[in-house]
Design an enzyme around this catalytic site. Structure first.
Site, PDB file in Angstrom:
ATOM      1  N   CYS A  31      -6.060   0.433   7.053  1.00 50.60           N
ATOM      2  CA  CYS A  31      -5.858   0.860   5.666  1.00 50.60           C
ATOM      3  C   CYS A  31      -6.945   1.858   5.264  1.00 50.60           C
ATOM      4  CB  CYS A  31      -5.885  -0.345   4.721  1.00 50.60           C
ATOM      5  SG  CYS A  31      -5.658   0.089   2.981  1.00 50.60           S
TER       6      CYS A  31
ATOM      7  N   ARG B 129       2.934   4.814   6.356  1.00 47.63           N
ATOM      8  CA  ARG B 129       3.327   4.116   7.589  1.00 47.63           C
ATOM      9  C   ARG B 129       3.865   2.716   7.348  1.00 47.63           C
ATOM     10  NH1 ARG B 129      -2.469   4.628  10.256  1.00 47.63           N
ATOM     11  NH2 ARG B 129      -2.925   3.990   8.099  1.00 47.63           N
TER      12      ARG B 129
ATOM     13  N   ASP C 215       0.388   3.774   1.682  1.00 50.34           N
ATOM     14  CA  ASP C 215       0.321   4.378   3.017  1.00 50.34           C
ATOM     15  C   ASP C 215       1.735   4.648   3.537  1.00 50.34           C
ATOM     16  OD1 ASP C 215       0.143   4.543   5.975  1.00 50.34           O
ATOM     17  OD2 ASP C 215      -1.954   4.011   5.674  1.00 50.34           O
TER      18      ASP C 215
ATOM     19  N   CYS D 221       0.842  -1.186   0.000  1.00 51.30           N
ATOM     20  CA  CYS D 221       0.000   0.000   0.000  1.00 51.30           C
ATOM     21  C   CYS D 221       0.884   1.245   0.000  1.00 51.30           C
ATOM     22  CB  CYS D 221      -0.904  -0.011   1.228  1.00 51.30           C
ATOM     23  SG  CYS D 221      -2.069   1.380   1.298  1.00 51.30           S
TER      24      CYS D 221
ATOM     25  N   HIS E  14      -2.221  -4.122   5.314  1.00 49.10           N
ATOM     26  CA  HIS E  14      -1.875  -3.633   6.648  1.00 49.10           C
ATOM     27  C   HIS E  14      -3.121  -3.193   7.408  1.00 49.10           C
ATOM     28  CE1 HIS E  14      -2.433   0.742   5.838  1.00 49.10           C
ATOM     29  NE2 HIS E  14      -2.204   0.363   4.588  1.00 49.10           N
TER      30      HIS E  14
END
Length: 240
Positions: A120, A60, A58, A56, A117
């Site tokens: 999300c 993080r 993302d 992803c 994860h």
């Protein structure tokens, strides 16, 4: 030949965010200095990663950080919610499919890992829209809504939520990984190489808050904890 910019002066430092420049300077004095021979070799010989990781976007969940990967070790494709569309050759622009094709047929990776994860945003947005009939048909120009429709088959298999939306969203994120693996197998070269034993597919799920990594056992459909002893040790060690 264009002249090099000295990013130490005020004018040139405005060309990039200050955080990136500071990070680059740390990189130059640390990792690049330690691995300069490795970078030089990669420039001359090209990359030969054995793992394609589809993750992803993302901020993080950076795969290189999670897996302590050095330069050239992992070929990473990141998009919203770590999705892969089914094999559908046409004139549309298929960024993820193109990267997959290059990694498998060009770089000849030996493993494909689909890593989702916790928390999300893409999956959460899909769930919220699915609960609101007015949002179920993405409007023209809504790239995220159309992209997240790739999760619908996984959601259909799960059925309506029987628990809190938070728990359902996490369950759907894992179900989406399983569905994405199925989509990968619609690509002829992925299917053929896996059948021949030269390519292996994997599913993984990362917990942002607790750092726990789960891996999919496709025989049972369960996500099992990876390196539990190392994880326990990390939390048992005082941080200060």
């Amino acid at each position: 030949m264009p002249s090099a910019l000295d990013l130490s002066n005020d004018a040139s430092r405005r060309l990039l965010p200050e955080r990136l420049i500071k990070g680059y300077e740390v990189f130059l004095g640390g990792r690049f200095q330690r691995e300069q021979d490795r970078y030089s070799q990669l420039a001359k010989m090209g990359q030969k990663p054995k793992v394609l990781l589809i993750g992803c976007c993302d901020s993080r969940v950076a795969p290189e950080a999670i897996f302590d990967a050095g330069p050239g070790e992992i070929f990473v494709v990141r998009n919203v919610a770590n999705l892969v569309p089914p094999y559908l050759p046409n004139d549309d622009l298929h960024g993820t499919s193109a990267a997959l094709e290059f990694a498998v047929t060009g770089l000849k990776v030996e493993h494909i890992v689909v890593m989702g994860h916790a928390s999300c945003g893409g999956v959460n947005a899909y769930v919220k829209n699915a609960m609101d009939p007015a949002q179920q048909q993405p409007p023209d120009g809504d790239f995220i809504g159309h992209w997240m429709s790739l999760i619908k088959p996984a959601a259909d298999r799960l059925g309506p939520p029987q628990e809190s939306l938070e728990l359902y969203t996490e369950r759907l994120a894992k179900a989406s990984i399983i569905h994405t693996l199925a989509n990968l197998r619609t690509f002829p070269y992925v299917r053929d190489l896996e059948a021949g034993g030269t390519l292996a597919l994997h599913g993984a799920y990362f917990g942002v808050a607790d750092g726990r990594l789960l891996a999919l056992d496709e025989r049972t459909g369960e996500f099992l904890a990876v390196s539990e002893a190392a994880h326990a040790k990390a939390f048992a060690t005082p941080r200060f």
